[in-house]
Design a protein around this motif. Structure first.
Motif, PDB file in Angstrom:
ATOM      1  N   ASP A  24       7.304  -9.266   1.679  1.00  0.00           N
ATOM      2  CA  ASP A  24       8.572 -10.224   3.037  1.00  0.00           C
ATOM      3  C   ASP A  24       7.244 -11.384   3.131  1.00  0.00           C
ATOM      4  O   ASP A  24       8.289 -12.535   2.929  1.00  0.00           O
ATOM      5  CB  ASP A  24       8.430  -9.510   4.837  1.00  0.00           C
ATOM      6  N   LEU A  25       5.870 -11.285   3.024  1.00  0.00           N
ATOM      7  CA  LEU A  25       5.598 -12.714   2.555  1.00  0.00           C
ATOM      8  C   LEU A  25       5.373 -13.248   2.338  1.00  0.00           C
ATOM      9  O   LEU A  25       5.082 -14.917   1.893  1.00  0.00           O
ATOM     10  CB  LEU A  25       3.503 -12.637   3.722  1.00  0.00           C
ATOM     11  N   ARG A  26       5.222 -12.708   0.915  1.00  0.00           N
ATOM     12  CA  ARG A  26       5.430 -13.779  -0.459  1.00  0.00           C
ATOM     13  C   ARG A  26       6.483 -13.882  -0.605  1.00  0.00           C
ATOM     14  O   ARG A  26       6.685 -15.244  -1.310  1.00  0.00           O
ATOM     15  CB  ARG A  26       4.955 -12.748  -1.649  1.00  0.00           C
ATOM     16  N   THR A  27       7.808 -13.627  -0.018  1.00  0.00           N
ATOM     17  CA  THR A  27       9.169 -14.116   0.217  1.00  0.00           C
ATOM     18  C   THR A  27       9.014 -15.453   0.282  1.00  0.00           C
ATOM     19  O   THR A  27      10.188 -16.097   0.133  1.00  0.00           O
ATOM     20  CB  THR A  27       9.953 -12.729   0.399  1.00  0.00           C
ATOM     21  N   PHE A  28       8.851 -15.012   1.439  1.00  0.00           N
ATOM     22  CA  PHE A  28       8.792 -16.528   2.993  1.00  0.00           C
ATOM     23  C   PHE A  28       8.121 -17.810   1.834  1.00  0.00           C
ATOM     24  O   PHE A  28       9.139 -18.584   2.029  1.00  0.00           O
ATOM     25  CB  PHE A  28       7.952 -15.795   4.436  1.00  0.00           C
ATOM     26  N   ALA A  29       6.915 -17.312   1.405  1.00  0.00           N
ATOM     27  CA  ALA A  29       6.208 -18.076   0.897  1.00  0.00           C
ATOM     28  C   ALA A  29       6.730 -19.375  -0.436  1.00  0.00           C
ATOM     29  O   ALA A  29       7.139 -20.038  -0.076  1.00  0.00           O
ATOM     30  CB  ALA A  29       4.606 -17.730   0.310  1.00  0.00           C
ATOM     31  N   PHE A  30       7.084 -18.398  -1.428  1.00  0.00           N
ATOM     32  CA  PHE A  30       8.432 -19.022  -1.833  1.00  0.00           C
ATOM     33  C   PHE A  30       9.594 -19.580  -1.484  1.00  0.00           C
ATOM     34  O   PHE A  30       9.577 -20.648  -2.348  1.00  0.00           O
ATOM     35  CB  PHE A  30       9.047 -17.728  -3.015  1.00  0.00           C
ATOM     36  N   HIS A  31      10.364 -19.424  -0.127  1.00  0.00           N
ATOM     37  CA  HIS A  31      10.748 -20.196   0.420  1.00  0.00           C
ATOM     38  C   HIS A  31      10.349 -21.679   0.985  1.00  0.00           C
ATOM     39  O   HIS A  31      11.059 -22.441   1.238  1.00  0.00           O
ATOM     40  CB  HIS A  31      11.815 -19.372   0.794  1.00  0.00           C
ATOM     41  N   CYS A  32       9.038 -21.625   1.166  1.00  0.00           N
ATOM     42  CA  CYS A  32       8.272 -22.716   1.822  1.00  0.00           C
ATOM     43  C   CYS A  32       8.401 -22.746   3.393  1.00  0.00           C
ATOM     44  O   CYS A  32       9.153 -23.244   3.610  1.00  0.00           O
ATOM     45  CB  CYS A  32       8.771 -23.947   0.864  1.00  0.00           C
ATOM     46  N   VAL A  33       8.461 -20.872   3.379  1.00  0.00           N
ATOM     47  CA  VAL A  33       8.787 -21.054   5.019  1.00  0.00           C
ATOM     48  C   VAL A  33       7.874 -19.954   5.250  1.00  0.00           C
ATOM     49  O   VAL A  33       6.705 -19.356   4.884  1.00  0.00           O
ATOM     50  CB  VAL A  33       9.844 -20.152   5.352  1.00  0.00           C
ATOM     51  N   HIS A  34       6.767 -20.204   6.438  1.00  0.00           N
ATOM     52  CA  HIS A  34       5.561 -19.950   7.121  1.00  0.00           C
ATOM     53  C   HIS A  34       5.837 -18.450   7.511  1.00  0.00           C
ATOM     54  O   HIS A  34       7.007 -18.378   8.796  1.00  0.00           O
ATOM     55  CB  HIS A  34       4.536 -20.312   8.317  1.00  0.00           C
ATOM     56  N   GLY A  35       4.987 -17.742   6.606  1.00  0.00           N
ATOM     57  CA  GLY A  35       5.556 -15.873   7.415  1.00  0.00           C
ATOM     58  C   GLY A  35       4.705 -15.773   8.545  1.00  0.00           C
ATOM     59  O   GLY A  35       3.439 -15.369   8.145  1.00  0.00           O
ATOM     60  N   THR A  36       4.951 -14.817   9.805  1.00  0.00           N
ATOM     61  CA  THR A  36       4.048 -14.643  10.612  1.00  0.00           C
ATOM     62  C   THR A  36       4.339 -12.836  10.084  1.00  0.00           C
ATOM     63  O   THR A  36       5.285 -12.552   9.813  1.00  0.00           O
ATOM     64  CB  THR A  36       4.290 -14.819  12.135  1.00  0.00           C
ATOM     65  N   SER A  37       3.606 -12.131  11.454  1.00  0.00           N
ATOM     66  CA  SER A  37       4.490 -10.685  11.035  1.00  0.00           C
ATOM     67  C   SER A  37       3.723  -9.912  12.676  1.00  0.00           C
ATOM     68  O   SER A  37       2.938  -9.992  12.930  1.00  0.00           O
ATOM     69  CB  SER A  37       3.310 -10.498   9.492  1.00  0.00           C
ATOM     70  N   ALA A  38       4.456  -8.909  12.497  1.00  0.00           N
ATOM     71  CA  ALA A  38       3.682  -7.126  12.923  1.00  0.00           C
ATOM     72  C   ALA A  38       3.690  -6.205  12.735  1.00  0.00           C
ATOM     73  O   ALA A  38       5.040  -5.917  11.755  1.00  0.00           O
ATOM     74  CB  ALA A  38       4.727  -7.763  14.313  1.00  0.00           C
ATOM     75  N   ILE A  39       2.852  -5.721  12.180  1.00  0.00           N
ATOM     76  CA  ILE A  39       2.394  -4.095  11.796  1.00  0.00           C
ATOM     77  C   ILE A  39       3.040  -2.670  11.740  1.00  0.00           C
ATOM     78  O   ILE A  39       2.333  -2.849  13.279  1.00  0.00           O
ATOM     79  CB  ILE A  39       1.163  -4.351  10.999  1.00  0.00           C
ATOM     80  N   THR A  40       4.393  -2.132  12.037  1.00  0.00           N
ATOM     81  CA  THR A  40       4.008  -1.103  12.521  1.00  0.00           C
ATOM     82  C   THR A  40       3.359   0.002  12.193  1.00  0.00           C
ATOM     83  O   THR A  40       3.393   1.568  12.553  1.00  0.00           O
ATOM     84  CB  THR A  40       5.762  -1.370  12.142  1.00  0.00           C
ATOM     85  N   CYS A  41       3.451   0.080  10.883  1.00  0.00           N
ATOM     86  CA  CYS A  41       2.324   1.109   9.963  1.00  0.00           C
ATOM     87  C   CYS A  41       1.769   0.871   8.650  1.00  0.00           C
ATOM     88  O   CYS A  41       1.978  -0.076   8.525  1.00  0.00           O
ATOM     89  CB  CYS A  41       3.690   2.430   9.764  1.00  0.00           C
ATOM     90  N   VAL A  42       0.820   1.966   8.564  1.00  0.00           N
ATOM     91  CA  VAL A  42      -0.372   1.491   7.271  1.00  0.00           C
ATOM     92  C   VAL A  42      -0.157   2.733   7.156  1.00  0.00           C
ATOM     93  O   VAL A  42       0.386   4.134   7.036  1.00  0.00           O
ATOM     94  CB  VAL A  42      -1.963   1.179   7.561  1.00  0.00           C
ATOM     95  N   THR A  43       0.320   2.024   5.355  1.00  0.00           N
ATOM     96  CA  THR A  43       0.795   3.296   4.451  1.00  0.00           C
ATOM     97  C   THR A  43      -0.721   3.319   3.087  1.00  0.00           C
ATOM     98  O   THR A  43      -1.161   2.284   2.634  1.00  0.00           O
ATOM     99  CB  THR A  43       1.815   3.142   3.463  1.00  0.00           C
ATOM    100  N   ALA A  44      -0.984   4.117   2.592  1.00  0.00           N
ATOM    101  CA  ALA A  44      -1.398   4.572   1.694  1.00  0.00           C
ATOM    102  C   ALA A  44      -0.801   4.706   0.075  1.00  0.00           C
ATOM    103  O   ALA A  44      -0.040   5.492   0.229  1.00  0.00           O
ATOM    104  CB  ALA A  44      -2.556   5.803   1.451  1.00  0.00           C
ATOM    105  N   GLN A  45      -0.339   3.661  -0.082  1.00  0.00           N
ATOM    106  CA  GLN A  45       1.133   3.458  -1.757  1.00  0.00           C
ATOM    107  C   GLN A  45       0.488   2.916  -2.671  1.00  0.00           C
ATOM    108  O   GLN A  45      -0.628   2.050  -2.421  1.00  0.00           O
ATOM    109  CB  GLN A  45       2.047   2.560  -0.469  1.00  0.00           C
ATOM    110  N   ASN A  46       0.883   3.186  -3.490  1.00  0.00           N
ATOM    111  CA  ASN A  46       0.745   2.611  -5.080  1.00  0.00           C
ATOM    112  C   ASN A  46       2.288   2.468  -5.625  1.00  0.00           C
ATOM    113  O   ASN A  46       3.370   3.179  -5.303  1.00  0.00           O
ATOM    114  CB  ASN A  46      -0.616   3.086  -6.028  1.00  0.00           C
ATOM    115  N   THR A  47       2.369   2.240  -7.313  1.00  0.00           N
ATOM    116  CA  THR A  47       3.442   2.044  -8.088  1.00  0.00           C
ATOM    117  C   THR A  47       4.157   4.243  -8.254  1.00  0.00           C
ATOM    118  O   THR A  47       5.168   4.017  -8.786  1.00  0.00           O
ATOM    119  CB  THR A  47       3.201   2.042  -9.217  1.00  0.00           C
ATOM    120  N   LEU A  48       2.868   4.698  -7.469  1.00  0.00           N
ATOM    121  CA  LEU A  48       3.557   6.670  -8.297  1.00  0.00           C
ATOM    122  C   LEU A  48       3.992   7.194  -6.745  1.00  0.00           C
ATOM    123  O   LEU A  48       4.787   7.875  -6.850  1.00  0.00           O
ATOM    124  CB  LEU A  48       2.262   7.078  -8.500  1.00  0.00           C
TER     125      LEU A  48
END
Length: 270
Positions: A24-48
């Motif tokens: 989300d934040l990368r997408t906002f940055a691409f569009h020159c929109v300042h991104g803020t966030s509220a994190i709801t959960c943390v995942t241990a995650q990779n491409t697998l």
């Protein structure tokens, strides 16, 4: 409200950087929109895949939204993985409190492969409390099936499901066809209560598609923050995702993410 366009994402963290808050934040940055966030959960995650998920307390989710809205504000908010009923209820209360009218709801309930990600209580809360507050809701094929109770295999069934989901109260429903088969693959259906539209772009042949749903909803939010009307925001978002898929990242040993920073890669190679 700042003169700089601002979008708030309320979603989970992906340690692999392919989806969720990171996408989300990368997408906002691409569009020159300042991104803020509220994190709801943390995942241990990779491409697998995902190996661990831990929910943030509802009070901490509320505090993050309060901190952003009481000082910075937001032109648009979007939601992603909300994980459980308590978090969904909290987010719905915050949406009401801060009168977030431009709300993009990505109902993260089922993966592109059809695996259910949240329990039935959370799905009911999402359906009853949050979707009715959405300017637009963006279910994938399997999420639209859950919300509508209909089997989806054809374009007409996508339309029927969109109509059922619209009755839940969202302003617009966009049923995504990325997991559809044959001629309907990648075709999205728009329904605003009166008008039907289909959105089609070229099919990109890549297995690195992680984060497409998050990226699409974030791009819709970013374009809304820039002042575009909803239809143009959706069109621009779909084009952005299609181009990002062309430059998807072949990293890890599984499904890599879409390439959010493709303009920089193009500039570097020019």
């Amino acid at each position: 409200m700042s003169k700089i366009p601002i979008a708030l994402t309320i979603a989970g963290s992906d340690s692999g950087g392919g989806a969720g808050i990171q996408a989300d934040l990368r997408t906002f940055a691409f569009h020159c929109v300042h991104g803020t966030s509220a994190i709801t959960c943390v995942t241990a995650q990779n491409t697998l895949g995902v190996t661990r998920v831990e929910a943030i307390s509802p009070a901490a989710v509320a505090a993050q939204i309060e901190a952003v809205m009481s000082d910075i504000g937001a032109n648009v908010a979007k939601t992603g993985m909300l994980l459980n009923r308590e978090i969904i209820e909290t987010v719905a209360e915050q949406v009401e409190k801060w009168q977030l009218k431009q709300l993009v709801v990505d109902p993260v309930m089922v993966s592109r492969t059809g695996a259910q990600l949240i329990d039935d209580d959370a799905i009911a809360s999402l359906r009853d409390r949050l979707i009715p507050k959405a300017l637009i809701v963006t279910p994938n094929r399997y999420e639209a099936q859950l919300l509508s109770g209909l089997e989806i295999n054809t374009l007409e069934e996508m339309k029927a499901a969109a109509q059922m989901v619209h009755k839940l109260g969202a302003g617009v429903v966009l049923v995504k066809g990325g997991s559809m088969m044959g001629e309907w693959r990648g075709v999205d259906v728009w329904f605003d209560g009166k008008h039907w539209e289909t959105l089609t772009t070229e099919t990109v042949d890549t297995s690195n598609t992680h984060g497409t749903g998050c990226t699409l909803s974030a791009a819709i939010a970013a374009n809304l923050a820039l002042g575009k009307d909803l239809w143009n925001a959706v069109e621009q978002a779909k084009n952005y995702v299609t181009t990002a898929l062309k430059y998807a990242l072949d990293i890890g040993r599984g499904t890599g993410p879409v390439g959010h920073f493709f303009p920089l890669r193009l500039e570097k190679n020019s």
